[in-house]
Design an enzyme around this catalytic site. Sequence first.
Site, short mmCIF file in Angstrom:
data_model
loop_
_atom_site.label_atom_id
_atom_site.label_comp_id
_atom_site.label_asym_id
_atom_site.label_seq_id
_atom_site.Cartn_x
_atom_site.Cartn_y
_atom_site.Cartn_z
N ARG A 172 -29.91 35.97 -62.26
CA ARG A 172 -30.35 36.66 -63.47
C ARG A 172 -31.88 36.73 -63.52
O ARG A 172 -32.45 37.74 -63.92
CB ARG A 172 -29.80 35.98 -64.72
CG ARG A 172 -28.30 36.11 -64.89
CD ARG A 172 -27.82 35.47 -66.17
NE ARG A 172 -28.19 36.23 -67.36
CZ ARG A 172 -27.98 35.81 -68.61
NH1 ARG A 172 -27.42 34.63 -68.83
NH2 ARG A 172 -28.34 36.56 -69.63
N CYS A 201 -34.35 31.57 -72.21
CA CYS A 201 -33.12 31.83 -71.47
C CYS A 201 -32.64 33.22 -71.86
O CYS A 201 -33.44 34.14 -71.98
CB CYS A 201 -32.08 30.76 -71.77
SG CYS A 201 -31.69 30.59 -73.53
#
Length: 276
Positions: A172, A230
């Site tokens: 990611r 995040c």
Amino acid sequence: MVGVAALAASLRAARPPVVLDVRWRLAGPPGRDDYAAGHLPGAVFVDLDTQLCGPPGAGGRHPLPDPAALTGVLRAAGIGAGRPVVVYDGGEGQAAARAWWTLRWAGHEDVRVLDGGFAAWVAAGEPVTTAVPEPEPGDFTVRPGGLPVLDASAAARLAGGGVLIDVRVPARYRGETEPVDPVAGHIPGAVNLPTTEHVGADGRVRPADALRAGFARVGVTDGVRVGAYCGSGVTAAHTVLALHRAGRTDAALYVGSWSGWVTDPARPVATGDGPD
């Protein structure tokens, strides 16, 4: 952090801590179902999505809660200004860390995370119940500012002049995949250190020395400012918890995180292995 044995002993005391069950999944059945099936004696369920966070929007998928609304939630759970609080989740530690961070941000100083969560409690043979408590209302009042917070501009500045940690999995971070948010990549200048690296094979958070060594590898040393983000400010709270354990109680959380960053198409996006 608090271990199972220490928590079990404190629950037998004349004035036990308030215990919050914050089990949660990013996708799947709600944590309340797990709570109904069995929880720690006296534990009160609090929903991370709807009670510990505000509604999704420009601030990301898990933005800061409204202080007045959060005050009502915490008082209903029996939380008082001088009463210790213990939070736990299923054992992965991330939802519990966000609950810990939220209470600390709200001004409550005595909050701990059950190391290993519900899984560790059960593995130790401690009792589980389906009885739902009716706590006496608490008197806690939310006073934001107990822990440092980053907005998008501050996160960008930190990435350029300190250490901004992207705690998501490497794929990611590199922009190879993005299963949740509409844009893939990372904040330019951020370094990648997945929060899973802060947990040992037993599911417990690593000792302080091991954590400090891991953070040092991405540039977190004395005198260097540090923050974390995040996808939506949940798993990054786990990294902030680990930073606290490592002695960096000044660590900041970008609550909006990637889900907030990408709401503005003018903000730059980086891909690949390197920070830039």
